[in-house]
Design a protein around this motif. Structure first.
Motif, short mmCIF file in Angstrom:
data_model
loop_
_atom_site.label_atom_id
_atom_site.label_comp_id
_atom_site.label_asym_id
_atom_site.label_seq_id
_atom_site.Cartn_x
_atom_site.Cartn_y
_atom_site.Cartn_z
N SER A 1 69.70 25.89 14.57
CA SER A 1 70.65 25.76 13.59
C SER A 1 71.99 25.25 14.05
N ILE A 2 72.83 24.66 13.51
CA ILE A 2 74.20 24.31 14.19
C ILE A 2 75.14 25.32 14.05
N PHE A 3 74.68 26.09 12.98
CA PHE A 3 75.73 27.47 12.70
C PHE A 3 75.21 28.57 13.21
N ASN A 4 75.72 28.76 14.67
CA ASN A 4 75.32 30.01 15.35
C ASN A 4 76.35 30.66 16.09
N ALA A 5 75.87 31.86 16.64
CA ALA A 5 76.76 32.53 17.80
C ALA A 5 76.15 33.00 18.77
N THR B 1 81.64 37.30 21.36
CA THR B 1 80.60 36.57 20.73
C THR B 1 81.60 35.05 20.74
N ALA B 2 80.56 33.96 21.13
CA ALA B 2 81.21 32.81 20.99
C ALA B 2 80.30 31.89 20.01
N SER B 3 80.92 31.33 19.30
CA SER B 3 80.18 30.48 18.00
C SER B 3 80.12 28.99 18.35
#
Length: 117
Positions: free
Chosen positions: A29-33, A50-52
């Motif tokens: 997924s391009i939506f991740n952290a 965290t880094a998204s």
């Protein structure tokens, strides 16, 4: 299936520095952290940083100004400076990814960080 390879950690004196790395593979997924959590003796697991995938970062108040998280594709590094004995914990890499309306979480096996006073 997401896989995580953690490296770094160890024993350091108070005021010293350590660097943790986490290489993730299999993120779809391009939506991740990607980030780090820790669990100290007798404590609950807590967020460190965290880094998204969008470039944002998030830090626990207790590490602000001392720890820096950086991300290069699906690898994150956590530079830990000015370490304190209370930073002693098992540090776990975490991937959080969102696919459609479902969030998936993956955890590394953990790496020990010990800060002596």
């Amino acid at each position: 299936q997401v896989q995580l390879v953690e490296s770094g950690g160890g024993l350091v004196q108070a005021g010293g520095s350590l660097r943790l790395s986490c290489a993730a593979s299999g993120i779809t997924s391009i939506f991740n952290a990607i980030g780090w959590y820790r669990q100290g003796p007798g404590k609950q697991r807590e967020l460190v940083a965290t880094a998204s995938s969008g470039g944002g970062t998030n830090y626990a108040d207790s590490v602000l100004g001392r720890f820096t998280i950086s991300r290069d594709k699906d690898t994150v590094n956590l530079q830990m400076n000015s370490l304190k004995p209370e930073d002693t914990a098992v540090y776990y890499c975490n991937v959080n990814e969102r696919r459609w309306d479902t969030t998936y979480e993956y955890w590394g096996q953990g790496t020990q960080v010990t800060v002596s006073s």
